[in-house]
Design a protein around this motif. Sequence first.
Motif, mmCIF file in Angstrom:
data_model
loop_
_atom_site.group_PDB
_atom_site.id
_atom_site.type_symbol
_atom_site.label_atom_id
_atom_site.label_comp_id
_atom_site.label_asym_id
_atom_site.label_seq_id
_atom_site.Cartn_x
_atom_site.Cartn_y
_atom_site.Cartn_z
ATOM 1 N N ALA A 16 1.054 14.937 55.584
ATOM 2 C CA ALA A 16 1.361 13.377 55.747
ATOM 3 C C ALA A 16 1.955 12.963 57.298
ATOM 4 C CB ALA A 16 1.972 13.007 54.662
ATOM 5 N N ASP A 17 2.797 13.825 57.889
ATOM 6 C CA ASP A 17 3.311 13.190 58.909
ATOM 7 C C ASP A 17 2.527 13.401 60.164
ATOM 8 O OD1 ASP A 17 5.765 13.184 57.794
ATOM 9 O OD2 ASP A 17 6.690 14.855 58.750
ATOM 10 N N SER A 18 1.587 14.342 60.242
ATOM 11 C CA SER A 18 0.658 14.504 61.140
ATOM 12 C C SER A 18 -0.605 13.419 61.199
ATOM 13 C CB SER A 18 -0.171 15.662 61.385
ATOM 14 O OG SER A 18 -0.643 16.061 60.293
ATOM 15 N N HIS A 19 -0.746 13.253 59.846
ATOM 16 C CA HIS A 19 -1.709 11.922 59.655
ATOM 17 C C HIS A 19 -1.222 10.782 60.289
ATOM 18 C CE1 HIS A 19 -2.986 14.342 55.779
ATOM 19 N NE2 HIS A 19 -3.396 15.006 56.758
ATOM 20 N N PHE A 20 -0.005 10.336 60.038
ATOM 21 C CA PHE A 20 0.566 9.175 60.395
ATOM 22 C C PHE A 20 0.522 9.158 61.960
ATOM 23 C CE2 PHE A 20 4.434 6.235 61.418
ATOM 24 C CZ PHE A 20 3.674 5.248 61.037
ATOM 25 N N GLU A 66 3.573 3.564 55.180
ATOM 26 C CA GLU A 66 3.049 3.393 53.668
ATOM 27 C C GLU A 66 1.603 3.580 53.809
ATOM 28 O OE1 GLU A 66 3.593 -0.096 51.345
ATOM 29 O OE2 GLU A 66 5.662 0.666 51.177
ATOM 30 N N LEU A 67 0.772 3.156 54.709
ATOM 31 C CA LEU A 67 -0.526 3.298 54.798
ATOM 32 C C LEU A 67 -1.282 4.681 54.638
ATOM 33 C CD1 LEU A 67 -1.678 0.885 57.688
ATOM 34 C CD2 LEU A 67 -2.527 0.724 55.333
ATOM 35 N N THR A 68 -0.412 5.606 54.926
ATOM 36 C CA THR A 68 -1.068 6.872 54.834
ATOM 37 C C THR A 68 -1.080 7.432 53.459
ATOM 38 O OG1 THR A 68 1.351 7.752 55.430
ATOM 39 C CG2 THR A 68 -0.339 7.914 57.250
ATOM 40 N N GLY A 69 -0.453 6.806 52.575
ATOM 41 C CA GLY A 69 -0.659 7.067 51.136
ATOM 42 C C GLY A 69 -2.115 7.163 50.635
ATOM 43 N N ARG A 70 -3.030 6.590 51.284
ATOM 44 C CA ARG A 70 -4.405 6.608 50.882
ATOM 45 C C ARG A 70 -5.300 7.478 51.616
ATOM 46 N NH1 ARG A 70 -3.449 5.467 46.642
ATOM 47 N NH2 ARG A 70 -3.621 3.780 45.496
ATOM 48 N N LEU A 118 -2.802 8.458 63.160
ATOM 49 C CA LEU A 118 -3.239 6.917 62.911
ATOM 50 C C LEU A 118 -2.639 6.104 63.997
ATOM 51 C CD1 LEU A 118 -3.299 7.153 58.983
ATOM 52 C CD2 LEU A 118 -5.305 7.068 60.570
ATOM 53 N N THR A 119 -1.456 6.487 64.253
ATOM 54 C CA THR A 119 -0.517 5.534 65.240
ATOM 55 C C THR A 119 -1.108 5.798 66.760
ATOM 56 O OG1 THR A 119 1.448 5.992 63.796
ATOM 57 C CG2 THR A 119 1.846 5.473 66.075
ATOM 58 N N VAL A 120 -1.452 6.878 66.925
ATOM 59 C CA VAL A 120 -1.888 7.107 68.243
ATOM 60 C C VAL A 120 -3.397 6.072 68.498
ATOM 61 C CG1 VAL A 120 -3.524 8.711 69.724
ATOM 62 C CG2 VAL A 120 -1.130 9.254 68.699
ATOM 63 N N PHE A 121 -4.021 6.037 67.269
ATOM 64 C CA PHE A 121 -5.320 5.206 67.177
ATOM 65 C C PHE A 121 -5.037 3.853 67.424
ATOM 66 C CE2 PHE A 121 -8.600 2.934 65.584
ATOM 67 C CZ PHE A 121 -9.644 3.072 66.295
ATOM 68 N N TRP A 122 -4.016 3.528 66.545
ATOM 69 C CA TRP A 122 -3.443 2.107 66.322
ATOM 70 C C TRP A 122 -3.012 1.388 67.693
ATOM 71 C CZ3 TRP A 122 -4.502 -1.631 63.152
ATOM 72 C CH2 TRP A 122 -3.652 -2.707 63.136
ATOM 73 N N ASN A 123 -2.455 2.520 68.410
ATOM 74 C CA ASN A 123 -1.665 1.899 69.852
ATOM 75 C C ASN A 123 -2.552 2.091 70.930
ATOM 76 O OD1 ASN A 123 0.520 1.441 68.507
ATOM 77 N ND2 ASN A 123 1.704 3.267 68.691
ATOM 78 N N GLU A 124 -3.750 2.522 70.786
ATOM 79 C CA GLU A 124 -4.712 3.010 71.958
ATOM 80 C C GLU A 124 -4.916 1.842 72.958
ATOM 81 O OE1 GLU A 124 -8.131 4.813 70.521
ATOM 82 O OE2 GLU A 124 -9.358 3.048 70.567
ATOM 83 N N SER A 125 -4.750 0.578 72.533
ATOM 84 C CA SER A 125 -5.212 -0.596 73.375
ATOM 85 C C SER A 125 -4.215 -0.365 74.529
ATOM 86 C CB SER A 125 -5.288 -1.787 72.878
ATOM 87 O OG SER A 125 -3.825 -2.196 71.898
ATOM 88 N N ALA A 183 -9.510 8.139 62.059
ATOM 89 C CA ALA A 183 -8.464 7.196 62.288
ATOM 90 C C ALA A 183 -9.267 5.624 62.128
ATOM 91 C CB ALA A 183 -7.837 7.270 63.653
ATOM 92 N N ARG A 184 -10.238 5.519 62.856
ATOM 93 C CA ARG A 184 -11.081 4.351 62.987
ATOM 94 C C ARG A 184 -11.639 4.006 61.582
ATOM 95 N NH1 ARG A 184 -13.563 1.786 67.349
ATOM 96 N NH2 ARG A 184 -13.110 3.659 68.616
#
Length: 272
Positions: A102-106, A70-74, A109-116, A130-131
């Motif tokens: 939208a799919d590629s945006h998500f 849902e976050l990708t809505g913005r 963003l997910t790759v960045f979110w999981n990067e730790s 993403a940041r």
Amino acid sequence: MPQNDWQRRIARAEELGAQYSFAAEILRFYVAIARFQGNFYEELGRSFERSRAEAGRVESEPFVRPLHPELTGRFGRFLSVVEENGPDPLREAARELRDGGADSHFQMLTVFWNESETGPLPPGPRDFFARAFLQPYAAGIRSWSNMRWSGPTPYRCPFCRRKPGMGVLRPLGDGGQRSLVCSFCLAEWEFRRIVCPGCGEENHAKLPVYTAEELKHVRVEGCDSCRSYIKTVDLTKSGLAEPIVDEMASIPLDLWAQKQGYTKLQCNLMQL
Ligand SMILES: [Zn+2]
Ligand SMILES: [Zn+2]
């Protein structure tokens, strides 16, 4: 009167941009980004309150949960902000991302979110998008979930596990207490003054400090063991500073440090 964190940062960026021509362009762009981030933060805050009211509790460990689609809505609106205000390479990257859908945006963003877990994205447009887009969300879930840290002093953010992006010296007794500031969720945690946050070096002689004429309250803290550096904003010298903004504005210090062969521990939002 500026009220919340983002409004204070915007006001400070406008002030420093008018004062320092070398930072004017970057800070103008940052103001546009920060306006988006501040609005997004408030929107997210309202929906967080709604879901807390419905669920009657707060999720624990919000940073280990997968990112919600849902976050990708913005995200489209954020791309427009960059298309209207960004430097040419980022405008172009924004247009390409828009074409990707939208799919590629998500996915990005997910790759960045999981990067730790998976290792960081290299500096560049994808890291920037993403940041910058997820930063209000990360700052929000940290503060709305009332996350606290009481363990040993970490080298990485105790909440989102990213590297520190900078340091802050806050008045304490006759001197200053150093904290590190997370490059992503903007959390701040205390960290000893004479220790390299990159490798743990404690030998004073290997930890040179450099300041420049232009912004005397910002310093480069280098390390001759791992050759990394961070910049620290000294609030004992300038109580008006907004650390993130003053760090961003002090571009001459980055140029100096890089010329000396130091590498920044973590690039800032503007990829500097
Ligand atoms: Zn963090
Ligand atoms: Zn080091």
